[in-house]
Structures are given as structure tokens and as C-alpha cells.
Write a protein that holds these residues in place. Sequence first.
Motif, PDB file in Angstrom:
ATOM      1  N   GLN B 290     -14.096  15.318  35.852  1.00 23.18           N
ATOM      2  CA  GLN B 290     -13.405  16.140  34.858  1.00 23.18           C
ATOM      3  C   GLN B 290     -12.824  15.284  33.738  1.00 23.18           C
ATOM      4  OE1 GLN B 290     -10.835  19.336  36.471  1.00 23.18           O
ATOM      5  NE2 GLN B 290     -11.404  18.535  38.457  1.00 23.18           N
ATOM      6  N   ALA B 291     -12.238  14.151  34.111  1.00 22.14           N
ATOM      7  CA  ALA B 291     -11.594  13.296  33.111  1.00 22.14           C
ATOM      8  C   ALA B 291     -12.630  12.734  32.140  1.00 22.14           C
ATOM      9  CB  ALA B 291     -10.836  12.162  33.805  1.00 22.14           C
ATOM     10  N   MET B 292     -13.766  12.289  32.686  1.00 22.49           N
ATOM     11  CA  MET B 292     -14.804  11.708  31.830  1.00 22.49           C
ATOM     12  C   MET B 292     -15.325  12.732  30.837  1.00 22.49           C
ATOM     13  SD  MET B 292     -15.094   8.643  32.367  1.00 22.49           S
ATOM     14  CE  MET B 292     -15.220   7.253  33.431  1.00 22.49           C
ATOM     15  N   LYS B 293     -15.463  13.962  31.296  1.00 25.51           N
ATOM     16  CA  LYS B 293     -15.943  15.017  30.416  1.00 25.51           C
ATOM     17  C   LYS B 293     -14.982  15.195  29.232  1.00 25.51           C
ATOM     18  CE  LYS B 293     -15.722  19.442  31.613  1.00 25.51           C
ATOM     19  NZ  LYS B 293     -15.936  20.503  32.598  1.00 25.51           N
ATOM     20  N   LEU B 294     -13.686  15.117  29.540  1.00 29.72           N
ATOM     21  CA  LEU B 294     -12.689  15.290  28.483  1.00 29.72           C
ATOM     22  C   LEU B 294     -12.748  14.165  27.457  1.00 29.72           C
ATOM     23  CD1 LEU B 294      -9.468  16.339  30.417  1.00 29.72           C
ATOM     24  CD2 LEU B 294     -10.800  17.715  28.836  1.00 29.72           C
ATOM     25  N   SER B 356     -27.711   8.858  17.051  1.00 28.91           N
ATOM     26  CA  SER B 356     -28.280   9.424  18.283  1.00 28.91           C
ATOM     27  C   SER B 356     -27.221   9.502  19.372  1.00 28.91           C
ATOM     28  CB  SER B 356     -29.437   8.570  18.803  1.00 28.91           C
ATOM     29  OG  SER B 356     -30.267   8.203  17.760  1.00 28.91           O
ATOM     30  N   MET B 357     -26.426   8.435  19.498  1.00 32.78           N
ATOM     31  CA  MET B 357     -25.368   8.457  20.508  1.00 32.78           C
ATOM     32  C   MET B 357     -24.435   9.634  20.250  1.00 32.78           C
ATOM     33  SD  MET B 357     -23.983   4.687  21.448  1.00 32.78           S
ATOM     34  CE  MET B 357     -24.563   3.476  20.303  1.00 32.78           C
ATOM     35  N   SER B 358     -24.098   9.816  18.991  1.00 36.27           N
ATOM     36  CA  SER B 358     -23.158  10.867  18.651  1.00 36.27           C
ATOM     37  C   SER B 358     -23.742  12.246  18.965  1.00 36.27           C
ATOM     38  CB  SER B 358     -22.797  10.723  17.183  1.00 36.27           C
ATOM     39  OG  SER B 358     -22.487  11.942  16.634  1.00 36.27           O
ATOM     40  N   ARG B 359     -25.014  12.469  18.595  1.00 35.22           N
ATOM     41  CA  ARG B 359     -25.645  13.756  18.881  1.00 35.22           C
ATOM     42  C   ARG B 359     -25.765  13.964  20.380  1.00 35.22           C
ATOM     43  NH1 ARG B 359     -25.158  17.119  14.971  1.00 35.22           N
ATOM     44  NH2 ARG B 359     -26.508  18.430  16.213  1.00 35.22           N
ATOM     45  N   TYR B 360     -26.145  12.913  21.080  1.00 33.35           N
ATOM     46  CA  TYR B 360     -26.316  13.052  22.521  1.00 33.35           C
ATOM     47  C   TYR B 360     -24.986  13.435  23.174  1.00 33.35           C
ATOM     48  CZ  TYR B 360     -27.008  12.137  27.403  1.00 33.35           C
ATOM     49  OH  TYR B 360     -27.041  12.284  28.775  1.00 33.35           O
ATOM     50  N   SER B 361     -23.915  12.799  22.710  1.00 37.50           N
ATOM     51  CA  SER B 361     -22.618  13.098  23.314  1.00 37.50           C
ATOM     52  C   SER B 361     -22.224  14.545  23.060  1.00 37.50           C
ATOM     53  CB  SER B 361     -21.545  12.156  22.785  1.00 37.50           C
ATOM     54  OG  SER B 361     -21.079  12.584  21.539  1.00 37.50           O
ATOM     55  N   ALA B 363     -24.308  17.074  22.714  1.00 40.07           N
ATOM     56  CA  ALA B 363     -25.125  17.900  23.607  1.00 40.07           C
ATOM     57  C   ALA B 363     -24.570  17.841  25.027  1.00 40.07           C
ATOM     58  CB  ALA B 363     -26.569  17.418  23.573  1.00 40.07           C
ATOM     59  N   LEU B 364     -24.150  16.636  25.416  1.00 38.67           N
ATOM     60  CA  LEU B 364     -23.614  16.457  26.761  1.00 38.67           C
ATOM     61  C   LEU B 364     -22.337  17.265  26.957  1.00 38.67           C
ATOM     62  CD1 LEU B 364     -24.400  14.735  29.204  1.00 38.67           C
ATOM     63  CD2 LEU B 364     -22.760  13.031  28.430  1.00 38.67           C
TER      64      LEU B 364
END
Lengths: 259, 374
Positions: B290-294, B356-361, B363-364
Motif C-alpha cells: 500500500q505504501a509503495m503504491k502511494l 517512458s518512466m513517467s508514463r509507465y508510472s 499507468a501503474l
Amino acid sequence: MTDAQTSTNNNSDEKYAIQLINMNKWYGDFHVLKDINLNVKEGERIVICGPSGSGKSTVIRCINHLEEHQKGQIIVSGEEITGDVKQLERLRTDVGMCFQHFNLFPHLTILDNLTLAPIWVKKMPKKEAEGIAMKYLERVKIPDQANKYPGQLSGGQQQRVAIARSLCMNPKVMLFDEPTSALDPEMISEVLDVMIELANEGGMTMLCVTHEMGFAKKVADRVIFMDAGQIIEENTPEEFFNNPKSERTQLFLSQIIGH
Amino acid sequence: MYVTNKILPELPAPSNAKGIVHWLKTNLFNGPINTIFTFLGLFIIYKIIPPVIEWAFIDATWFADSSSACKLENGDRKPGACWAFITNRFDQIMYGFYPASERWRPNLAGIMLVLLTIPLFFEKTPKKAWLGGFILLVFPFIAYSLIHGGGLFGLPVVDTSKWGGLMLTLIISLVGILFALFFGTILALGRRSSMPIVKSLSVVFIEFWRGVPLITVLFMSSVMLPLFLPEGTDFDKLARAMIGIILFQSAYVAEVVRGGLQAIPKGQYEAASAMGLSYWKSMFLVILPQAMKLVIPGLVNTFIALFKDTTLVLIIGLFDLLAIIENVLGADPAWLGFHTEGLVFAAFVFWIFCFSMSRYSMALERKLDTNHRN
């Protein structure tokens, strides 16, 4: 008098599930619990009530050591709680707990919420854990929600899931910390029904902090009234509601039943 | 008194925005000031975009064997960009001084990594945990044996001083991100620990590494550290730089993760321990997911910074993408004066990766949002 009550009364030398002996607790300088003494027999169903701030939640949170007591003894299934980590992990599998705010894990589906502890604590195979989870979800009447996330369920449903989650560990004792006080009025009964059913099955030791006096009348073997960190009165539901002894209890009852 | 037994039907919401004209009216031309700004904006775009396109595409020289193709007869530069500078030296930009005959090795490692990673992005892949574990625990040895040589396959050794270009940038960033994430998470947990020694060690570590500039860390690792080590100890320069970067970035990651840990309600910790989960199990199964998602936005921010900070390894004599372009190719007499193209290209490559990193994050974050899913 219910059947279970008669049986507990007849076997007075039954083993105790929980014993609190002169338990004291302070928050800093504030003396929250003062000399709490309580013996809970196996299979006994106890309702703890009292005004807010009386320490009733703290008592049951001390039983599974979510809060630490500073003086006195807590004995769960014959074992004194020492605060040892390994002992706690073992004892907590025997003591289930339901919280006021359910505390389901929002990142897991309902089914995963239920199977998490059986798989990771009891090392149960996933298939078996899921079978047990579905059995309890059926018991709390929401098997169709198994693959949803907690955020998609109503408060009442979430609390029923939380009860099922605790039951999956096959506990000997269930602690309920105001399970209905965060719910909308029309959802309270669905949760109480589940709890009543659980109580009527017998065998489960239940300690329930609640303001639901109807529930107390229906299933409790004993009602305990607390105020200012002390147990003020302890009696059978009939005596407690019809013939309260202390003035403080009379006042409390008149306030919650009066309107 | 009013009573109804009729339940009203559900109707679609009225649509307020209809068509492009309506959009223009409400967004670009609502009022005189906005109209002026709209025209001003259009004018600026008109002044900038066409010349850039002309320079970068229309007048550009794409391929050539020597710089003369990019010059007029009198020796002046042609008006367009000279991408031939990039295309001609593309191999070096990608691999640095890595020997041409051995370049299949990093290529193979890269392809393997991509092929192994792709299945992780599909929901249905079975045994994802095993695949992830393989990538994290086994693949690094395979990749090292391939790129460096020796090890598992007994390939000829290519010393790390020969590594360079985009390959080096990616290796440093990837290794840096993975280790910084791991150590940062441990440090964040340490800083919130109830054990006083663990807690103070974590605090001291974080505050120390956060307080020094990365350049200093890199300098220390390559200039000072060998002075303290016994004579003759050969400690790989790249390894030293990586350790420096990892220590430095884990301090940042730790603070980001700690922010996430603090945002998880106390009830989650209590529910996890009330079920008999041990500390580590409740952290890894309940709290950290949960923390990582935040903290995904904060983590990606740190990783993007890390990715760009890899360019600093130039100062200790490692030639990453930017260093190759700027200091190796840029100093080559055969291609003098095509500095701008090099920098534009390097900026473009960095931007592609960071974006790409930013877009991927993003989407994640959407994928992991389980709170309001229907």
C-alpha cells in the motif's frame, strides 16, 4: 436463559479462556485501566459497555497485546502474555479481532484478505485456504463479492468480511471492538445477525465492546459495565438491564435507552 | 402529503461540450484577454516550430562518412542539422569503447532482459513471482558473465573501463534503481523501527548521504577511497561509482518510502498483527504494497533524477552517453563543430527514457488503484 448460559453455569470449574488479574494501564500519566479483574470461561459471551473513554476498548486491545498493560497479568488459554514476539504471533492466531473501522486490506481482493493469514501464518495450501474462505463468506452471506475489493463494498459488507477473515484462522476467542459503531443505521442489523448466529452456534468465546443493548440481551452470558477505567458492574443481562445496582449504571442505561 | 411509487428512469447526463467550435470558444477565446494570449501563443509557435523542423528534418544531413558532407564548399556549415555525426558514430554512442567484435554480448543480455520482463506486464502469466525472482536473483549473474566475461560462460573479459555510452548509462541506472529501492525500503523501515539502535543508525545514514552532493560522493569513491584501501587492492572504478550512487540514492528513496509508510492508517498495522502476521510478513504483505503504491510519483521522481545523475560519472573518468558525445566524439578533429547535434541527440535519448518512466508510472498508478474500481 439460553442453553449455553445454563451449561456454563453448571460447569463452574470449566477452563478459563481469558483471565485478567489486577490489570493496570497508563497512557503517560493517565491511568486508563485500574485493577481490571475478569475471568472469561471458554465459550462464554461477554458484552462490555460503558461511556466513551471508560477504557472498554483498551481492555480488549490489551488481550491480544495491541496495547501493552503495565501491571497485572493477562492469561490467554492458560498462557501468560509476556510480550514475547513468538508467543504473541502464536496467541494471536487463536484470538480473532474485529475493529470498529473493519481494517480490511484495501489492496487485496476480499478472497485474498481472507486467505492471507491462513496461507502465510498457518502455511495452509492456497486451494485449501480458499475453500475455507468461501465457506465463511457464505456464512456471512456474501460469497458473490469474493473477487471485489474492499472499497467496492458497503460498510456492513466490509464488517462481515472482517468477521469472516478472523474466523478463517479458526480462533478460539473473538474480540469485537465496537463493530457496528462506524456503520450506517440500516447496515447495523446485517452485522449483528452474523454475530448473533456466531454466538448461538456456541463454542466460541466472545468479548464484544458494543452499545447494541439488544444484542447484549439476546446473546450475552454476562454484561460488564465500565466507567473511568474500572469495572463498575458485572451481571447477567436480565439483572443488568432490569435491576442495575450502581447509580452510574442506572444513569448510563437511562441515557442510552431513554431516547 | 406526497407519495410516489414510480421510480424515475436513469437518463444520460447532459453533454455540455459539443464539438470543436464550442471547445475553442470556452477554452481559447472566452474573453478579450484570453483571445490576445491565444493569438500571441500562436505567433510564438509560428516563429519557433517551422525553423526547428526545417533545421532538424528538412535541411538535415542524415548519413555521411565524413563531416565534409555537412559543410558548404567554402567550409562553412550547411544550414541544416548534421545527424551524420550521430549516425556515423552510432556504435560508439551506444557502447563506448566496448570492442566491436564482442558487442553481441551486451545485445544478447539486453534482449534477454526485455524478453524476460515482457511477460511480467501481462495479468495472465503464471508463476510471475518465480519469473520476477529469476530476473532479480539469477539474471544479474548471466548478464554480468555476458557483458564482463569470465564467470558462467568463460567469455573473454571486457574490462569495465571499456564500457560506455548508452549501455553504461542503462547499466548504472538499472543497477542503481534496483539496489536503491531495496536499501531505501529497508532504511525507511529502519527509521520507523521501535528499536533505538536500528532507528538511530538509519537516521544517521540517511541524513549523512542526503547531506552530501553526489559529485563529492563520486570523487571520494574514486580518488579518496583507494588511499584508504591497502596498496595493490584493485577495486573496480565502475563498482565504486555504483556503490556511491546506490548509497546516495537509497537515502532519498528511504525518505520517499517513509512518507508512504506514515500515510498508512494505524488500523492496517493493527489488523495485520492481530492476525498473527510477523513484523516482516505484515510489512511485505500488507503495509509496503500500500505504501509503495502511494509513493509511486515520488519514487519515479527519484529514479528520473538518478537516471539523469548518471551523467556525473564523467568526472571520475567513466564515459556514459553524454560523456561519449561531449568529450570523446566532440573532441574528435574529424567531426569538430557538431556539438549542438550531439547535445540535442543526448537530450532526446534522456527525454525518451525519462518520459517512458513517467508514463509507465502513471499507468501503474491507475492499474493499482483498487479503491474506486468498478
